[in-house]
Design an enzyme around this catalytic site. Structure first.
Site, PDB file in Angstrom:
ATOM      1  CG  PHE A 123      -1.935   1.097   1.205  1.00 24.80           C
ATOM      2  CD1 PHE A 123      -3.018   1.015   0.361  1.00 24.80           C
ATOM      3  CD2 PHE A 123      -1.806   2.210   2.015  1.00 24.80           C
ATOM      4  CE1 PHE A 123      -3.967   2.036   0.311  1.00 24.80           C
ATOM      5  CE2 PHE A 123      -2.754   3.235   1.980  1.00 24.80           C
ATOM      6  CZ  PHE A 123      -3.841   3.139   1.129  1.00 24.80           C
ATOM      7  CB  THR A 126       4.838   7.340   2.810  1.00 25.96           C
ATOM      8  OG1 THR A 126       4.119   6.874   3.952  1.00 25.96           O
ATOM      9  CG2 THR A 126       5.899   8.330   3.231  1.00 25.96           C
ATOM     10  N   PRO A 128       7.838  11.148  -1.060  1.00 26.87           N
ATOM     11  CG  PRO A 128       9.344  11.032  -2.847  1.00 26.87           C
ATOM     12  CD  PRO A 128       7.913  10.763  -2.486  1.00 26.87           C
ATOM     13  N   GLY A 131       4.603  12.738   4.245  1.00 20.77           N
ATOM     14  CA  GLY A 131       4.637  11.599   5.170  1.00 20.77           C
ATOM     15  C   GLY A 131       3.519  11.740   6.183  1.00 20.77           C
ATOM     16  CB  SER A 132       3.334  13.477   9.468  1.00 23.16           C
ATOM     17  OG  SER A 132       4.412  12.800  10.057  1.00 23.16           O
ATOM     18  CD  GLU A 366       0.650   0.284   9.507  1.00 21.22           C
ATOM     19  OE1 GLU A 366      -0.497   0.326   9.969  1.00 21.22           O
ATOM     20  OE2 GLU A 366       1.167  -0.750   9.062  1.00 21.22           O
TER      21      GLU A 366
HETATM   22  C1  LIG Z   1      10.646   0.793   7.214  1.00 17.94           C
HETATM   23  C2  LIG Z   1       9.464   1.632   6.824  1.00 17.94           C
HETATM   24  C3  LIG Z   1       8.384   1.037   6.183  1.00 17.94           C
HETATM   25  C4  LIG Z   1       7.308   1.825   5.770  1.00 17.94           C
HETATM   26  N1  LIG Z   1       6.270   1.241   5.050  1.00 17.94           N
HETATM   27  C5  LIG Z   1       5.308   2.034   4.509  1.00 17.94           C
HETATM   28  C6  LIG Z   1       4.308   1.478   3.636  1.00 17.94           C
HETATM   29  O1  LIG Z   1       4.256   0.259   3.404  1.00 17.94           O
HETATM   30  N2  LIG Z   1       3.409   2.328   3.056  1.00 17.94           N
HETATM   31  C7  LIG Z   1       3.433   3.665   3.285  1.00 17.94           C
HETATM   32  O2  LIG Z   1       2.607   4.383   2.712  1.00 17.94           O
HETATM   33  N3  LIG Z   1       4.350   4.229   4.116  1.00 17.94           N
HETATM   34  C8  LIG Z   1       5.296   3.439   4.716  1.00 17.94           C
HETATM   35  N4  LIG Z   1       6.239   3.999   5.545  1.00 17.94           N
HETATM   36  C9  LIG Z   1       6.245   5.441   5.764  1.00 17.94           C
HETATM   37  C10 LIG Z   1       5.867   5.892   7.182  1.00 17.94           C
HETATM   38  O3  LIG Z   1       4.490   5.720   7.394  1.00 17.94           O
HETATM   39  C11 LIG Z   1       6.331   7.350   7.305  1.00 17.94           C
HETATM   40  O4  LIG Z   1       7.749   7.325   7.384  1.00 17.94           O
HETATM   41  C12 LIG Z   1       5.751   8.059   8.514  1.00 17.94           C
HETATM   42  O5  LIG Z   1       4.359   8.232   8.371  1.00 17.94           O
HETATM   43  C13 LIG Z   1       6.419   9.423   8.770  1.00 17.94           C
HETATM   44  O6  LIG Z   1       6.506  10.180   7.614  1.00 17.94           O
HETATM   45  P1  LIG Z   1       7.918  10.856   7.204  1.00 17.94           P
HETATM   46  O7  LIG Z   1       8.933   9.753   7.253  1.00 17.94           O
HETATM   47  O8  LIG Z   1       7.751  11.568   5.923  1.00 17.94           O
HETATM   48  O9  LIG Z   1       8.241  11.844   8.362  1.00 17.94           O
HETATM   49  P2  LIG Z   1       7.718  13.386   8.492  1.00 17.94           P
HETATM   50  O10 LIG Z   1       6.253  13.429   8.307  1.00 17.94           O
HETATM   51  O11 LIG Z   1       8.568  14.260   7.635  1.00 17.94           O
HETATM   52  O12 LIG Z   1       8.034  13.676  10.018  1.00 17.94           O
HETATM   53  C14 LIG Z   1       9.319  14.082  10.495  1.00 17.94           C
HETATM   54  C15 LIG Z   1       9.162  14.429  11.972  1.00 17.94           C
HETATM   55  O13 LIG Z   1       8.264  15.536  12.121  1.00 17.94           O
HETATM   56  C16 LIG Z   1       7.185  15.164  12.975  1.00 17.94           C
HETATM   57  N5  LIG Z   1       5.965  15.849  12.544  1.00 17.94           N
HETATM   58  C17 LIG Z   1       5.448  15.919  11.298  1.00 17.94           C
HETATM   59  N6  LIG Z   1       4.300  16.606  11.306  1.00 17.94           N
HETATM   60  C18 LIG Z   1       4.067  16.974  12.586  1.00 17.94           C
HETATM   61  C19 LIG Z   1       3.039  17.708  13.247  1.00 17.94           C
HETATM   62  N7  LIG Z   1       1.971  18.192  12.601  1.00 17.94           N
HETATM   63  N8  LIG Z   1       3.157  17.899  14.591  1.00 17.94           N
HETATM   64  C20 LIG Z   1       4.208  17.397  15.287  1.00 17.94           C
HETATM   65  N9  LIG Z   1       5.215  16.701  14.706  1.00 17.94           N
HETATM   66  C21 LIG Z   1       5.132  16.495  13.381  1.00 17.94           C
HETATM   67  C22 LIG Z   1       7.076  13.672  12.852  1.00 17.94           C
HETATM   68  O14 LIG Z   1       6.383  13.091  13.958  1.00 17.94           O
HETATM   69  C23 LIG Z   1       8.538  13.286  12.777  1.00 17.94           C
HETATM   70  O15 LIG Z   1       9.085  13.249  14.070  1.00 17.94           O
HETATM   71  C24 LIG Z   1       7.300   3.208   6.030  1.00 17.94           C
HETATM   72  C25 LIG Z   1       8.378   3.805   6.711  1.00 17.94           C
HETATM   73  C26 LIG Z   1       9.443   3.030   7.096  1.00 17.94           C
HETATM   74  C27 LIG Z   1      10.604   3.713   7.782  1.00 17.94           C
END
Ligand SMILES: Cc1cc2nc3c(=O)[nH]c(=O)nc-3n(C[C@H](O)[C@H](O)[C@H](O)COP(=O)(O)OP(=O)(O)OC[C@H]3O[C@@H](n4cnc5c(N)ncnc54)[C@H](O)[C@@H]3O)c2cc1C
Length: 380
Positions: A123, A126, A128, A131-132, A366
């Site tokens: 699925f 996410t 580049p 993410g969040s 997640e």
């Molecule tokens: C090994 C692995 C497997 C994964 N598998 C999947 C998958 O199968 N499918 C998929 O879709 N995704 C997948 N992901 C992605 C994962 O869900 C995201 O990495 C995660 O949701 C965080 O997004 P980001 O890495 O872009 O971090 P960012 O969103 O850039 O966050 C960076 C930091 O900022 C903080 N932050 C961001 N926004 C806020 C806010 N509003 N308030 C406070 N703090 C905030 C975050 O908590 C974090 O500490 C996977 C990730 C990993 C590492």
């Protein structure tokens, strides 16, 4: 109040415990060292029905309830977190969207081979740059006649590139809502579709034997029958998928925490200092007592969230609480497990050093711990 498990739930948990102890745990160190995807283990899990546990038998599943699936994940995750996340991402993220939102034809075409464990599915939410802020997706799809043209990229997608992966379901922007918000729709993209490019696996700190890849879509064309549910339903769909997925990650985290505790108890009994096993020191006993208490609480939290889900009651808050508390519990347990092992805990030949590396991502995948706190706060 009844905290007892049904006969079927106990049977599934015990079968997974045996499988984890006899097949997965003995291979965990090697899988982590080589990063090789464990095809043989995944095949055996498919044969045992573990890759379609919560889906009805008519769609190739085992017809078990959601708590049974979580109990299974706890045990598999105790054996190895990388195998656990392969099962979780396949079931909660890959297969369940077909079961929840697919047409009858999509269920027959895609869900049956997934639930039987003949294929894996991914699925892709996410990106580049998103993410969040998952609604910030930039991947977009334009309709020309009966065909959707998809352009964009996804990041960190689990199970996307194994030899037995059938494809990925992705979110894409298909227009604007009257409110001005992005209209998001989910699309099924089978592996091999022209313009769907699967990148090389990432080199990861943990979960090394799981498959995680970047994906690109360069004028990738899929027919309208590959739309999952209605146009514009994508956001609600992935919110529902993630609620259940968070309970599952809670269970997986409890399994990892339990593994930390188990290793710590046996080491504390064997390791002697000052003429006694270190388990005789109250400082070590208190660490074990804290670990056992937090694990018990985290387990009850995912049980309750699963119970609410099975009764059809709202459980968004409880799902986020279970994921947040269980992943942070697992982190604290991994940290204390290394501490109890002293210098040996820092060495690769002791499993706790691997647990310490594996646990970090439980607070990220997640939905990060910060995002869970935002969701919980919004529900208060
Ligand atoms: C090994 C692995 C497997 C994964 N598998 C999947 C998958 O199968 N499918 C998929 O879709 N995704 C997948 N992901 C992605 C994962 O869900 C995201 O990495 C995660 O949701 C965080 O997004 P980001 O890495 O872009 O971090 P960012 O969103 O850039 O966050 C960076 C930091 O900022 C903080 N932050 C961001 N926004 C806020 C806010 N509003 N308030 C406070 N703090 C905030 C975050 O908590 C974090 O500490 C996977 C990730 C990993 C590492």
């Amino acid at each position: 109040m009844d905290f007892s498990l049904s006969d079927e739930q106990r049977m599934i948990r015990d079968m997974c415990r045996d499988f984890a102890d006899s097949v997965i745990r003995p291979r965990a160190e090697e899988m982590d060292r080589t990063g090789a995807f464990p095809y043989d283990i995944v095949r055996q899990m498919g044969e045992l029905g573990l890759l379609g546990l919560p889906f009805p038998e008519e769609y190739g599943g085992a017809g078990a309830d959601f708590l049974s699936y979580c109990l299974a994940l706890e045990e598999i995750g105790r054996g190895d977190a990388a195998v656990g996340i392969t099962m979780e991402a396949h079931t909660s993220l890959g297969a369940s969207p077909f079961y929840l939102f697919g047409s009858e034809e999509q269920k027959r075409t895609y869900l049956i081979p997934l639930a039987r464990g003949e294929q894996l599915w991914a699925f892709g939410l996410t990106e580049p740059g998103a993410g969040s802020d998952s609604a910030g997706t930039e991947t977009h799809a334009e309709r020309h006649g009966d065909t959707w043209h998809i352009h964009g990229a996804k990041a960190f997608i689990t199970n996307a590139g194994t030899d037995i992966t059938g494809g990925v379901t992705i979110t894409a922007v298909t227009g604007r809502q009257p409110s001005g918000h992005k209209e998001i729709t989910n699309f099924i993209v089978p592996k091999g579709t022209a313009g769907y490019l699967i990148g090389n696996p990432y080199h990861k700190m943990g979960w090394r034997a799981s498959d995680t890849r970047p994906l690109a879509f360069e004028d990738c064309q899929v027919p309208d029958v590959n739309r999952l549910g209605e146009r514009g339903d994508g956001f609600q769909q992935f919110m529902a998928i993630l609620d259940a997925g968070r309970v599952a990650i809670g269970a997986l985290s409890v399994g990892l925490a339990q593994a930390c505790y188990d290793e710590s108890v046996s080491y504390a009994r064997e390791r002697h200092q000052f003429g006694k096993p270190i388990a005789a020191f109250q400082a070590i006993q208190f660490k074990l007592a804290d670990m056992a208490t937090e694990i018990e609480l985290a387990r009850l939290m995912y049980y309750k969230a699963a119970w609410l889900h099975m009764r059809g009651q709202p459980y968004t808050k409880e799902a986020s609480m279970a994921k947040l508390f269980a992943s942070e519990t697992a982190k604290r347990c991994a940290d204390q497990a290394v501490q109890i092992h002293g210098g040996y805990g820092f060495m690769d030949e002791y499993p706790v050093s691997r647990y310490w590396r594996n646990v970090k991502v439980h607070e990220i995948g997640e939905g990060t711990s910060e995002v869970q706190r935002l969701i919980i706060a919004k529900q208060l």
